[in-house]
Scaffold this motif. Structure first.
Motif, PDB file in Angstrom:
ATOM      1  N   ARG A 471      82.954  16.056  98.101  1.00  0.00           N
ATOM      2  CA  ARG A 471      82.555  17.171  97.239  1.00  0.00           C
ATOM      3  C   ARG A 471      81.074  17.477  97.371  1.00  0.00           C
ATOM      4  O   ARG A 471      80.656  18.634  97.296  1.00  0.00           O
ATOM      5  N   LEU A 472      80.266  16.460  97.570  1.00  0.00           N
ATOM      6  CA  LEU A 472      78.847  16.701  97.784  1.00  0.00           C
ATOM      7  C   LEU A 472      78.610  17.442  99.091  1.00  0.00           C
ATOM      8  O   LEU A 472      77.700  18.265  99.205  1.00  0.00           O
ATOM      9  N   PRO A 479      71.610  20.658  89.409  1.00  0.00           N
ATOM     10  CA  PRO A 479      71.464  19.544  88.463  1.00  0.00           C
ATOM     11  C   PRO A 479      72.823  19.111  87.964  1.00  0.00           C
ATOM     12  O   PRO A 479      73.593  19.918  87.451  1.00  0.00           O
ATOM     13  N   ALA A 480      73.135  17.858  88.159  1.00  0.00           N
ATOM     14  CA  ALA A 480      74.498  17.382  87.961  1.00  0.00           C
ATOM     15  C   ALA A 480      74.989  17.526  86.541  1.00  0.00           C
ATOM     16  O   ALA A 480      76.175  17.566  86.288  1.00  0.00           O
ATOM     17  N   ASP A 481      74.094  17.583  85.566  1.00  0.00           N
ATOM     18  CA  ASP A 481      74.563  17.624  84.178  1.00  0.00           C
ATOM     19  C   ASP A 481      74.644  19.023  83.617  1.00  0.00           C
ATOM     20  O   ASP A 481      75.020  19.222  82.481  1.00  0.00           O
ATOM     21  N   GLY A 492      68.242  17.371  91.747  1.00  0.00           N
ATOM     22  CA  GLY A 492      69.225  18.098  92.545  1.00  0.00           C
ATOM     23  C   GLY A 492      70.236  17.161  93.168  1.00  0.00           C
ATOM     24  O   GLY A 492      70.533  16.091  92.646  1.00  0.00           O
ATOM     25  N   PRO A 493      70.784  17.525  94.334  1.00  0.00           N
ATOM     26  CA  PRO A 493      71.832  16.702  94.954  1.00  0.00           C
ATOM     27  C   PRO A 493      71.317  15.357  95.444  1.00  0.00           C
ATOM     28  O   PRO A 493      72.106  14.464  95.709  1.00  0.00           O
ATOM     29  N   ALA A 494      69.991  15.201  95.590  1.00  0.00           N
ATOM     30  CA  ALA A 494      69.470  13.931  96.103  1.00  0.00           C
ATOM     31  C   ALA A 494      69.834  12.772  95.191  1.00  0.00           C
ATOM     32  O   ALA A 494      70.105  11.661  95.667  1.00  0.00           O
ATOM     33  N   ALA A 495      69.853  13.005  93.862  1.00  0.00           N
ATOM     34  CA  ALA A 495      70.189  11.917  92.938  1.00  0.00           C
ATOM     35  C   ALA A 495      71.618  11.455  93.155  1.00  0.00           C
ATOM     36  O   ALA A 495      71.903  10.248  93.180  1.00  0.00           O
ATOM     37  N   ALA A 496      72.535  12.399  93.308  1.00  0.00           N
ATOM     38  CA  ALA A 496      73.931  12.029  93.530  1.00  0.00           C
ATOM     39  C   ALA A 496      74.092  11.310  94.868  1.00  0.00           C
ATOM     40  O   ALA A 496      74.832  10.319  94.974  1.00  0.00           O
TER      41      ALA A 496
END
Length: 939
Positions: A471-472, A479-481, A492-496
């Motif tokens: 999915r990523l 922002p995931a939340d 952004g997506p870097a945290a996930a």
């Protein structure tokens, strides 16, 4: 300008100019039978309230109230039903001084009515004012001379009058308060004023408090203790253990009315104790009381605020405004707290509701505003997230069933590592356990994967991890939340993706796949540069977890120095609750590395340091990889105990080794992590071999874990055990054949294989193994000792006794520092004559062989080698002061009961200290503890 009551100072009757300007209202000296409105005085307002048969006198409060006789002003301030009135009445009934009691009502806000009732209360208690004071005849005001004359008469009394004004919160008239303050100040020692109230009176309390002239009893002191609650329930015919009473006190916060109403209801129940434990507050008389006394009569805005904040454990004005969509929370909350409306101030503008009141309000909310509760949780979650309160934001997101938000907040904050380490990991796992398939964000899949992997569920964990990564790859994840965080602050997506890398490293560790771990580490290095630095600083556990997993995978692969590099980094991570378990685990792995390289003493020191770190972690420990073990298992992840057990086997301390092995076996990670499983297999097999159980050792040597890559050191140790078993059973050729897979890349294994080859009659192969040793780093004394003994035997069998003696002497010298006994005890008969020489005997005495005979008696030649009591450890464990006290008395042969009496401790506390001492000294018995403590110079 005329003076006010506040700035008048003279105790005598002041001149007219000293009193505030007011209309002259005539007073008459006659004794009235009615108030200024012409209504008869209500005698019930002057009577001390009757105490019911179930009233419990609490002597601590009565003693405190006795201080009121020495201060002009006393304040008994608490919420409705706190027991204020009955306390004051019970105290007043026992006084020798005249007590004037007046229950204040709303109509007393008119000065004439109030003072008429005060004067009547004085008459009722036998301390009437003289005709000079007069009586009010106008309800709207009193003459200027009445307060002054009353103060003067009270000041002249030999004995003070105690004036108790109950329900003084009804008095809100500033004029009356000013007049009362004047009388109190100028009455001197003739008046002791006691105000029983729910709210703060308008009197200048700070002045009395600063002068030490104020006695105060407030809500915290009015609350019942568990012991008092048990006594109160006993008066209601209910016998309840103090522990059960304590639970009820926790729920009611010791609120008197709540306890009494609960007790009355419990008497009608078939199981009173169960009722008091589980009663539904919203369906009880407690609810009726609170709704009538606290909620009813509030403004619509205050009622709405109370109902909405009932979904919160704590709240501040900003958060309350977010739930009400208004901006009036600050004054409303301040007023509710000031009025003791069951709104408790926590400090720094934060509040909480009384637990029972909160329960009742939540139930009332569902009736008054059906369906609004989830939305309130959503609003709270987003406000808390924006304000940086992540744990509470997660809880409210979960309560709203907004799982994509909750998972996104956890991932976006780089906090997914908290599912594995830290004191709240079990709480987090429990919080996300209801999350269903409707949550379809990549963050939700990452949380599912982390939750499964924390339980060692590799199959499901990897499936969820693959879904998240797919999915990523498909989504341009914002922002995931879903919150509106500033763009500069959003990872952004870097945290996930960084969370993905962490979980990939964990999978690599648990599946024994070092290449996957290296790939995850490389990805993480790149991603760390793409997330805000402050998030990495706030969550050091994420990097520490990743490096721990990488180090474990490298250790499994036999890349000892590469593993040491990253594990040393983790061990040096700054202290903190989120990394303490990882520091412990990394030190345990470093201890195993030292052991596998032949450094027994270093391994022992690091293992003991790991246990000390675990001791500091406290009793609340989460379960799962990276967290050591579940609560209640004792400190340590298990690997440090295995290292200590392995060292004990090599020192031929077999009882100690077995005890440590048994402790490690009780920890859940012992059979699920490849490195730990292999370490346990190694120690178990070596211990069984030392006890002569070769076949059992072969079975124990198998780690029984499925991995992608075989571990060279684990495989080599398994071959060594199999070879030793073949030799023990008389099959030297089979023993030598098994050793073909052992190479010089594992020095410890190579020297043990060389010894087995030599015992199998293959000296050339033995020497070739020694010559082919290729150490990745410096090897320890165990390697040098083993190699020297192999070469000594080769020399002895070749007839070179001089070389053999020199090599044995060198081996003894190296082994003595480490107390390494097993190579000598298992060497065979060839070494006996060499140890019998004078130089060797001197080197072996006291640690390998018995010391010099007593009284000069001769030693017996050919006496079998046996270890003496353990010599001192180089590093003593750290004992607490109380543990040292217990140990000293243990050395004096005192019993547990005697130690308890001597130290003024309970027997159970002494037993707890003893268990801790035994664990730190790695012993099981009192005598062993004393002996080892003396060896360590602790005694």
């Amino acid at each position: 300008m005329p003076e006010t009551y506040e700035n008048a100072r003279e105790p005598a009757v002041p001149a007219a100019s000293a009193l505030p300007a007011a209309p002259v209202v005539p007073t008459v000296p006659a004794v009235p039978c009615a108030d200024p409105l012409g209504e008869p005085f209500l005698r019930t307002r002057f009577a001390l309230p009757a105490r019911p048969a179930t009233f419990l006198r609490r002597q601590r409060l009565v003693d405190h109230l006795d201080q009121a006789l020495g201060t002009p002003l006393t304040l008994v301030n608490g919420a409705a039903g706190a027991g204020k009135t009955l306390l004051a009445a019970d105290w007043a009934a026992g006084l020798r001084s005249p007590v004037a009691w007046l229950t204040v009502e709303a109509g007393d806000r008119r000065p004439g009515v109030f003072w008429a009732y005060v004067l009547q209360s004085l008459r009722a208690c036998g301390a009437p004012a003289s005709d000079a004071v007069g009586v009010p005849v106008d309800a709207s005001g009193v003459g200027r001379g009445l307060p002054a004359a009353l103060a003067a008469e009270l000041n002249a009394r030999d004995r003070p009058v105690v004036l108790v004004l109950d329900e003084y919160d009804c008095m809100t008239a500033p004029e009356v308060t000013e007049q009362l303050a004047f009388v109190l100040r100028h009455a001197g020692r003739g008046l002791r004023l006691v105000l029983v109230t729910r709210t703060e009176p308008l009197l200048p309390l700070h002045r009395y408090r600063a002068a030490g002239e104020l006695t105060e009893i407030r809500a915290a002191e009015l609350a019942f203790t568990p012991e008092e609650a048990a006594a109160l329930l006993e008066l209601h015919g209910l016998s309840l253990p103090v522990d059960a009473a304590r639970a009820l006190v926790d729920r009611t916060r010791g609120w008197a009315a709540g306890l009494r109403l609960s007790a009355l209801a419990a008497r009608e129940s078939a199981d009173p104790e169960l009722y008091l434990k589980e009663f539904e507050a919203d369906r009880s008389t407690v609810a009726d009381f609170l709704l009538a006394e606290v909620l009813k009569g509030r403004t619509p805005e205050a009622q709405d605020l109370l109902l909405r904040v009932s979904v919160l454990k704590r709240f501040c004005p900003g958060l309350a405004d977010a739930l009400t969509l208004r901006t009036d929370a600050a004054p409303l909350l301040a007023g509710l707290h000031r009025e003791n409306a069951f709104v408790e101030h926590l400090g720094h503008s934060w509040y909480q509701l009384h637990p029972l009141f909160g329960e009742i309000l939540r139930a009332h909310l569902r009736v008054r505003l059906p369906g609004v509760e989830p939305e309130l949780h959503r609003r709270a979650a987003r406000w808390l997230r924006r304000s940086g309160f992540l744990p509470e934001a997660l809880a409210h997101g979960a309560a709203a069933d907004d799982w994509d938000f909750a998972a996104g907040a956890l991932v976006d904050d780089l906090a997914i590592g908290r599912l594995f380490t830290g004191l709240r990991s079990d709480d987090l796992a429990q919080l996300f356990s209801p999350m269903g398939p409707e949550a379809r964000s990549p963050a939700a899949d990452l949380v599912r994967a982390a939750r499964d992997l924390s339980r060692y569920d590799l199959d499901h964990g990897r499936v969820h991890l693959r879904h998240a990564e797919e999915r990523l790859a498909d989504d341009a994840l914002g922002p995931a939340d879903g919150t509106s965080r500033p763009a500069a602050d959003a990872p952004g997506p870097a945290a996930a993706r960084l969370s993905c890398a962490l979980l990939e490293a964990l999978v690599a560790r648990l599946t024994g796949c070092p290449p996957q771990g290296e790939e995850a580490a490389e990805a993480a290095d790149e991603l760390r540069r793409q997330v805000p630095a402050h998030l990495l600083d706030e969550h050091p556990e994420l990097t520490a977890l990743l490096l721990t997993h990488l180090g474990s995978a490298r250790l499994w692969a036999g890349r000892f120095e590469d593993a040491r590099t990253v594990l040393t980094t983790v061990a040096g991570t700054p202290g903190g609750a989120s990394t303490v378990l990882l520091r412990e685990e990394s030190m345990g792995h470093l201890a195993l590395l030292d052991y596998l390289n032949g450094w027994l003493d270093r391994a022992e020191r690091k293992a003991l340091a790991a246990l000390s770190e675990a001791e500091r972690a406290g009793p609340l420990r989460p379960s799962g990889p990276g967290s050591g073990f579940s609560s209640g298992s004792g400190p340590g992840s298990g690997i440090e105990r295995l290292v200590l057990a392995a060292v004990a086997v090599d020192r031929h301390e077999l009882g100690r080794a077995q005890a440590l092995l048994d402790e490690a076996a009780r920890l859940p990670s012992a059979t699920r992590d490849p490195v730990t499983a292999a370490g346990r297999a190694l120690v178990s097999a070596r211990l069984l071999l030392a006890r002569g159980k070769a076949r059992a050792a072969v079975e124990a040597a198998d780690p029984a874990v499925s991995t992608a890559v075989a571990s060279p050191w684990a495989a080599s140790h398994e071959k060594l055990v199999a070879s030793a078993a073949h030799l023990a059973e008389g099959r030297p050729d089979s023993a030598a054949e098994v050793l073909r897979g052992v190479s010089g890349d594992q020095p410890v294994c190579a020297v043990e294989a060389a010894a087995l080859q030599l015992a199998a009659g293959r000296p050339r192969d033995a020497v070739d193994l020694l010559d082919g040793i290729r150490a990745e780093g410096p090897t320890g004394p165990a390697v040098a000792v083993g190699a020297a003994l192999v070469r000594a035997r080769v020399a002895e069998e070749a007839g070179d006794t001089v070389t053999a003696r020199r090599l044995v002497a060198q081996a003894l010298l190296d082994a003595r520092r480490e107390r390494l006994r097993r190579p000598f005890l298992g060497a065979g008969a060839w070494i006996r004559p060499l140890l019998a020489t004078a130089p060797s005997r001197a080197l072996a005495e006291g640690w390998l062989t018995p010391g010099p005979p007593r009284h000069g008696g001769p030693s017996r030649r050919g006496e079998p080698l046996r270890p003496e009591p353990l010599p001192p450890l180089l590093v003593a464990p750290e004992l607490s002061g109380r543990e040292h006290d217990v140990l000293e008395r243990l050395a004096r042969m005192m019993s547990t009961e005697e130690i308890a009496a001597d130290l003024y401790l309970s027997v159970n506390t002494v037993k707890t200290h003893l268990k801790s001492v035994y664990r730190k000294l790695a012993v099981n018995r009192r005598g062993e503890a004393v002996r080892r403590a003396r060896e360590l110079r602790l005694l």
